[in-house]
Structures are given as structure tokens and as C-alpha cells.
Design an enzyme around this catalytic site. Structure first.
Site, PDB file in Angstrom:
ATOM      1  N   ASN A   3      22.670   1.300  20.504  1.00  0.00           N
ATOM      2  CA  ASN A   3      21.307   0.742  20.570  1.00  0.00           C
ATOM      3  C   ASN A   3      20.752   0.596  19.242  1.00  0.00           C
ATOM      4  O   ASN A   3      20.427   1.927  18.604  1.00  0.00           O
ATOM      5  CB  ASN A   3      20.562   1.505  21.442  1.00  0.00           C
ATOM      6  CG  ASN A   3      18.826   0.943  21.567  1.00  0.00           C
ATOM      7  OD1 ASN A   3      18.631   0.055  21.019  1.00  0.00           O
ATOM      8  ND2 ASN A   3      18.162   1.956  22.154  1.00  0.00           N
ATOM      9  N   LYS A  12      18.149  -0.560  18.086  1.00  0.00           N
ATOM     10  CA  LYS A  12      16.688  -0.549  17.923  1.00  0.00           C
ATOM     11  C   LYS A  12      16.220  -1.525  17.089  1.00  0.00           C
ATOM     12  O   LYS A  12      16.720  -2.472  16.752  1.00  0.00           O
ATOM     13  CB  LYS A  12      16.175   0.777  17.708  1.00  0.00           C
ATOM     14  CG  LYS A  12      16.708   2.132  18.610  1.00  0.00           C
ATOM     15  CD  LYS A  12      15.964   3.289  18.456  1.00  0.00           C
ATOM     16  CE  LYS A  12      17.024   4.055  19.323  1.00  0.00           C
ATOM     17  NZ  LYS A  12      16.347   5.485  19.765  1.00  0.00           N
ATOM     18  N   HIS A  29      13.908   1.702  28.669  1.00  0.00           N
ATOM     19  CA  HIS A  29      14.136   2.917  27.552  1.00  0.00           C
ATOM     20  C   HIS A  29      12.893   3.701  27.335  1.00  0.00           C
ATOM     21  O   HIS A  29      11.794   3.136  27.473  1.00  0.00           O
ATOM     22  CB  HIS A  29      14.814   2.146  26.181  1.00  0.00           C
ATOM     23  CG  HIS A  29      15.132   3.106  25.159  1.00  0.00           C
ATOM     24  ND1 HIS A  29      14.198   3.837  24.369  1.00  0.00           N
ATOM     25  CD2 HIS A  29      16.170   3.545  24.861  1.00  0.00           C
ATOM     26  CE1 HIS A  29      15.007   4.690  23.542  1.00  0.00           C
ATOM     27  NE2 HIS A  29      16.207   4.440  23.733  1.00  0.00           N
ATOM     28  N   GLY A  64      16.756  10.753  19.522  1.00  0.00           N
ATOM     29  CA  GLY A  64      16.591  10.963  17.892  1.00  0.00           C
ATOM     30  C   GLY A  64      16.097  12.306  17.421  1.00  0.00           C
ATOM     31  O   GLY A  64      15.461  12.494  16.141  1.00  0.00           O
TER      32      GLY A  64
HETATM   33  C1  PEP Z   1      18.502   6.152  22.051  1.00  0.00           C
HETATM   34  O1  PEP Z   1      17.492   5.460  21.718  1.00  0.00           O
HETATM   35  O2  PEP Z   1      18.836   5.536  23.183  1.00  0.00           O
HETATM   36  C2  PEP Z   1      19.256   7.136  21.662  1.00  0.00           C
HETATM   37  C3  PEP Z   1      19.946   7.813  22.602  1.00  0.00           C
HETATM   38  O3  PEP Z   1      19.085   7.299  20.516  1.00  0.00           O
HETATM   39  P1  PEP Z   1      19.636   8.519  19.547  1.00  0.00           P
HETATM   40  O4  PEP Z   1      21.019   8.480  19.653  1.00  0.00           O
HETATM   41  O5  PEP Z   1      19.465   8.466  18.116  1.00  0.00           O
HETATM   42  O6  PEP Z   1      19.133   9.869  19.994  1.00  0.00           O
END
Ligand code: PEP
Length: 253
Positions: free
Chosen positions: A9, A11, A95, A173
């Protein structure tokens, strides 16, 4: 046995140039990996261009969101059929960043599921508890409510194609991953809930991903859990080498 899936993802990151080079590197690095479904979720505007370079690859394109409406006066929205037209096969629904920052309720998320299923997109339904629920010992109840209101109490029959993704909000994150035991507990609870509603054959087949600070260093121990069928990866999916290592952790070859 369930075929593992790794979804990146991106983003609201990457420009077209970076998206191209990242995609080319992922294609190159993963040629020999034939037992993992590899999916990337770039920003909407990169989708048509990346679709062209993914043509001869097994890597699939995913959208990060879609409208719950089919068409009409919904300024700024993108419908499931537009995504289908652009070569998208999967869509992330619910999400936590959409739930929190754009006030998406379980009811809206259920409507997005309907909209994507109607267009034959494969939804990746995200759910997961905030830190307050984890700390107060109510993580299971929290995710149970999310699953009930967006899926189990809404769809009488099970969606033919559906992927679930458990993403504890406190792990996204943050660099703080759920332990394999914490993740496995929720995954097995989820599979059991799906089984109670739709039967054990369906529940045995449904793939449940884990997301939340997955990195090359912790991917294997998470993917080794019996009910974890791969990962939804944010930050680490933006670095071709890290994303490749995570995919290799999901592969049994
Ligand atoms: C996400 O945004 O779905 C996610 C899991 O982000 P990260 O791996 O950066 O924690």
C-alpha cells in the site's frame, strides 16, 4: 493450503517516475517467486501507466479506496467500475486511515464492499483495534463489532472473492508490530467468526493478512502463524529491496 498474498500500500506517496522504477524492480526481483500473489496499491493517478508496464507480469493492481456509489454527482469520487476499466483487480476497503481521517463508518464500508463486489473487484477488507481497546483488553470485541457491522451481519451469503486484513491501528506506521501471538489470536478469532456465519469450508479458504509495521526482519515469524496468510505492507513497500524480502518470507519455494 491457502496461497499467500503480499500487498504493497503506497498510500499518498511516489510520483510517476519513482512508481515506474519501484514497479520495474519488484517485477525483476520476484520473477522466480510463483507461489505468492503479489499486489501493489499505487495512488489512483499512477494506475493506468503502471497497468501498461505490468501487462506481462503476474503482479496485480489494487486501488486504495473506491466510492460506495455507482455513479453520478459525487465530486472527487472514483467508482468501482472506473477502477475495473483501468485494470484494477483488487481494492482496499476500510483502511483505518480512511475510517479515522475520512469518517468512514462500518455501514459505509459495507456499501463499498457491495459496490466493489458488483464490479467483480476483489475487496481487501481492513479492520483492527485502536490502542485504547488493546490496552483495556477489548481488542476481540472491537474487531468483532467491525466484522459484524461491515460484513457478517450485512452479507447473508459470503462474498465469492474476499480478502481480510487485520491491521491494529497502534501498529500502523508506528514501528511497533503486533507480536506473532497477538496477531495469531485475532486471526484465528476472525476465521472462527467467519466459520460460524458462512461455514468452515469458506472459512478455511479465506485469506487473512496482517498489516502494521511489517518489515523484512519480522515478516517470517508473522507469516509462520497458522492463520496469517500474508501481509498488507505500508512503509516497507516503498523500498523495492525490503518489499522483495517480505515477499520471499511469504514464499515457500
Ligand atoms: C498500512 O498502512 O496498511 C500499513 C500496514 O502501514 P505500515 O506497514 O507502514 O505500518
Amino acid at each position: 493450503m491457502r496461497r499467500p498474498i503480499v500487498v504493497g500500500n503506497w498510500k499518498m506517496n511516489t510520483n510517476l517516475e519513482y512508481g515506474f522504477s519501484l514497479t520495474r524492480e519488484i517485477i525483476e526481483n520476484t520473477r522466480a517467486i510463483t507461489d505468492v500473489d503479489i499486489i501493489i496499491a499505487p495512488p489512483f493517478l499512477s494506475i493506468p501507466s503502471l497497468h501498461n508496464i505490468l501487462n506481462k507480469s503476474e503482479i496485480r493492481l489494487c486501488a486504495q479506496n473506491c466510492s460506495n456509489e455507482k455513479k453520478g454527482a459525487h465530486t472527487g469520487e472514483i467508482s468501482a467500475s472506473m477502477l475495473r476499466d483501468s485494470g484494477v483487480s483488487h481494492v482496499i476497503i476500510g483502511h483505518s486511515e480512511r475510517r479515522e481521517n475520512f469518517a468512514e463508518s462500518n455501514e459505509i464500508i459495507a456499501r463499498k464492499l457491495f459496490a466493489s463486489i458488483e464490479e467483480n473487484l476483489i475487496p481487501i477488507l481492513c479492520f483492527g483495534e485502536p490502542l485504547s481497546a488493546r490496552d483495556s483488553g477489548s481488542a476481540l470485541t472491537y474487531v468483532e463489532t467491525q466484522l459484524n457491522l461491515s460484513l457478517l451481519q450485512v452479507f447473508k451469503d459470503p462474498p465469492k472473492y474476499l480478502i481480510l486484513a487485520y491491521e491494529p491501528i497502534w501498529a500502523i506506521g508506528s514501528g511497533q508490530t503486533a507480536t506473532p501471538e497477538q496477531a495469531q489470536e485475532i486471526h484465528s478469532f476472525t476465521r472462527e467468526s467467519v466459520s460460524n456465519k458462512y461455514g468452515s469450508d469458506y472459512a478455511k479458504k479465506i485469506r487473512i493478512l496482517y498489516g502494521g509495521s511489517v518489515k523484512p526482519e519480522n515478516a517470517l515469524e508473522l507469516f509462520e502463524q497458522p492463520d496469517i496468510d500474508g501481509g498488507l505492507i505500508g512503509g516497507a513497500s516503498l523500498i523495492a529491496g525490503d518489499f522483495t524480502e517480505i515477499i520471499k518470507s511469504a514464499s515457500r519455494i
